[in-house]
Design an enzyme around this catalytic site. Structure first.
Site, PDB file in Angstrom:
ATOM      1  N   LYS A  65      16.648  -4.075   5.058  1.00 16.04           N
ATOM      2  CA  LYS A  65      15.557  -5.038   4.856  1.00 16.04           C
ATOM      3  C   LYS A  65      14.304  -4.314   4.355  1.00 16.04           C
ATOM      4  O   LYS A  65      13.628  -4.778   3.435  1.00 16.04           O
ATOM      5  CB  LYS A  65      15.262  -5.784   6.166  1.00 16.04           C
ATOM      6  CG  LYS A  65      16.314  -6.845   6.483  1.00 16.04           C
ATOM      7  CD  LYS A  65      16.271  -7.327   7.932  1.00 16.04           C
ATOM      8  CE  LYS A  65      17.428  -8.294   8.185  1.00 16.04           C
ATOM      9  NZ  LYS A  65      17.611  -8.634   9.611  1.00 16.04           N
ATOM     10  N   GLN A 109      14.620  -8.000  15.101  1.00 20.45           N
ATOM     11  CA  GLN A 109      16.075  -7.975  14.932  1.00 20.45           C
ATOM     12  C   GLN A 109      16.754  -8.394  16.239  1.00 20.45           C
ATOM     13  O   GLN A 109      16.440  -7.890  17.319  1.00 20.45           O
ATOM     14  CB  GLN A 109      16.515  -6.557  14.511  1.00 20.45           C
ATOM     15  CG  GLN A 109      17.978  -6.425  14.155  1.00 20.45           C
ATOM     16  CD  GLN A 109      18.374  -7.181  12.889  1.00 20.45           C
ATOM     17  OE1 GLN A 109      17.579  -7.376  11.977  1.00 20.45           O
ATOM     18  NE2 GLN A 109      19.617  -7.612  12.827  1.00 20.45           N
ATOM     19  N   ASP A 132      11.878 -15.557   9.976  1.00 21.82           N
ATOM     20  CA  ASP A 132      13.242 -15.860  10.420  1.00 21.82           C
ATOM     21  C   ASP A 132      13.427 -17.367  10.629  1.00 21.82           C
ATOM     22  O   ASP A 132      14.550 -17.832  10.799  1.00 21.82           O
ATOM     23  CB  ASP A 132      13.480 -15.184  11.777  1.00 21.82           C
ATOM     24  CG  ASP A 132      14.551 -14.125  11.722  1.00 21.82           C
ATOM     25  OD1 ASP A 132      15.275 -14.071  10.721  1.00 21.82           O
ATOM     26  OD2 ASP A 132      14.653 -13.371  12.701  1.00 21.82           O
TER      27      ASP A 132
HETATM   28  N1  GUN Z   1      20.669 -10.497  13.667  1.00 25.21           N
HETATM   29  C1  GUN Z   1      21.683 -10.936  12.878  1.00 25.21           C
HETATM   30  N2  GUN Z   1      21.222 -11.812  11.965  1.00 25.21           N
HETATM   31  C2  GUN Z   1      19.897 -11.927  12.184  1.00 25.21           C
HETATM   32  C3  GUN Z   1      18.865 -12.692  11.554  1.00 25.21           C
HETATM   33  O1  GUN Z   1      19.069 -13.447  10.608  1.00 25.21           O
HETATM   34  N3  GUN Z   1      17.621 -12.551  12.081  1.00 25.21           N
HETATM   35  C4  GUN Z   1      17.372 -11.721  13.133  1.00 25.21           C
HETATM   36  N4  GUN Z   1      16.132 -11.651  13.593  1.00 25.21           N
HETATM   37  N5  GUN Z   1      18.304 -11.002  13.737  1.00 25.21           N
HETATM   38  C5  GUN Z   1      19.550 -11.109  13.255  1.00 25.21           C
END
Ligand code: GUN
Length: 305
Positions: A65, A109, A132
């Site tokens: 990311k 995350q 998110d």
């Molecule tokens: N862990 C797996 N997919 C995601 C996501 O889309 N957002 C977040 N914050 N954590 C994740």
């Protein structure tokens, strides 16, 4: 609209929905808009990603990311905290990121290590920076048909569906899985696109028959190849969100929630795993960061399609 034939009814294999190509094209538009934003405001859009602990898969996601943000001309702030961090220290970091004018998007995350309250952390994020789309305010906006920030994975799935099918109005859609990350927001997005939506989950009875009636199948359960190819209605469009590692012929392979080979013989179009939904998820995160930056700067949000 991508060319895809009515494979199931004509005996040809389904078209492959190329998420990587779609994400690359979206990335080019985001990079151009990020440059434009920097020209107008004197700073790049900023994304802060918070990782707690050392889960190897999460470390890979967080690194990619950050890399993608920088590649598209955004500022990336990475915060790695030990697994032993207290809830109050984590909340204090969220407070600092909320107050930081250079941060437009905050992503924590998930999953967080045991003992930390994920919902409290999500609720502490400024909804305008919640890239998110997980904050109850943003989930509520989505359910109410109001503009907010939409969860990345379902938003990416909707873009792929629109590209493959055009207008989704009147189509029967089934979403298998009811997580707050994917299933619930996906169903809301399909409803807003005028689909007739069935939400299926672990207690659903007669799943095969319900899947067999759907023009659109979105599979997001996280169970390897649980949805059998012969359940798919001929001519349906299949979006596979699942990624599971399984051993095949002595090698570890990544597979989705759908039996790809079987479904491909009946569907008109299908996403592969990998290379389908995955690349779109990271790009919609960049998209949301760009949108959040514009809104926070009082600029009209660019339409990126
Ligand atoms: N862990 C797996 N997919 C995601 C996501 O889309 N957002 C977040 N914050 N954590 C994740």
């Amino acid at each position: 609209m991508a060319a895809a034939t009515e494979a199931g009814s004509r005996g040809a294999d389904a078209a492959i929905i190329d998420g990587r190509a779609h994400a690359d094209a979206l990335g080019d538009r985001i990079a151009a808009q990020a440059r434009d934003f920097a020209g107008r405001t004197g700073r790049a859009p900023g994304l802060a990603v918070v990782l707690v602990g050392t889960d190897p898969a999460s470390e890979v996601y967080v690194r990619s990311k950050g890399r993608m943000a920088r590649k598209l001309g955004m500022e990336s702030f990475e915060h790695v905290l030990p697994e032993t961090v207290s809830q109050s220290d984590l909340m204090a970091l969220i407070g600092r990121l909320n107050a930081d004018e250079t941060v437009d998007g905050i992503l924590v995350q998930l999953p967080l290590p045991g003992g930390l309250d994920s919902l409290a952390v999500i609720e502490a994020i400024d909804p305008g920076k919640d890239v998110d789309g997980l904050h109850p305010i943003n989930a509520g906006y989505l359910a109410s048909g109001l503009p907010g920030l939409v969860s990345c994975t379902p938003y990416g799935c909707l873009m792929l569906l629109r590209d493959s099918l055009g207008d989704l109005s009147g189509l029967d859609a089934i979403v298998v899985g009811r997580s707050i990350l994917v299933g619930k927001p996906m169903a809301q997005l399909l409803l807003a696109a005028n689909c007739t939506v069935t939400m299926a989950h672990s207690r659903t009875k007669g799943l095969a028959a319900k899947v067999g009636q759907a023009d659109i199948v979105v599979a997001a359960v996280g169970a390897a190849e649980m949805i059998r190819g012969d359940w798919i209605k001929p001519g349906a469009t299949v979006i596979d969100v699942g990624t599971s590692r399984v051993e095949r012929d002595g090698r570890m392979r990544l597979v989705g929630d759908v039996d790809f080979a079987g479904a491909r013989r009946r569907a008109r179009a299908i996403t592969p795993v990998p290379g389908g939904v995955g690349p779109m998820t990271i790009m919609t995160l960049m998209h949301n960061t760009l949108i959040a930056a514009h809104r926070r700067a009082g600029l009209p949000a660019p339409d990126l399609g």
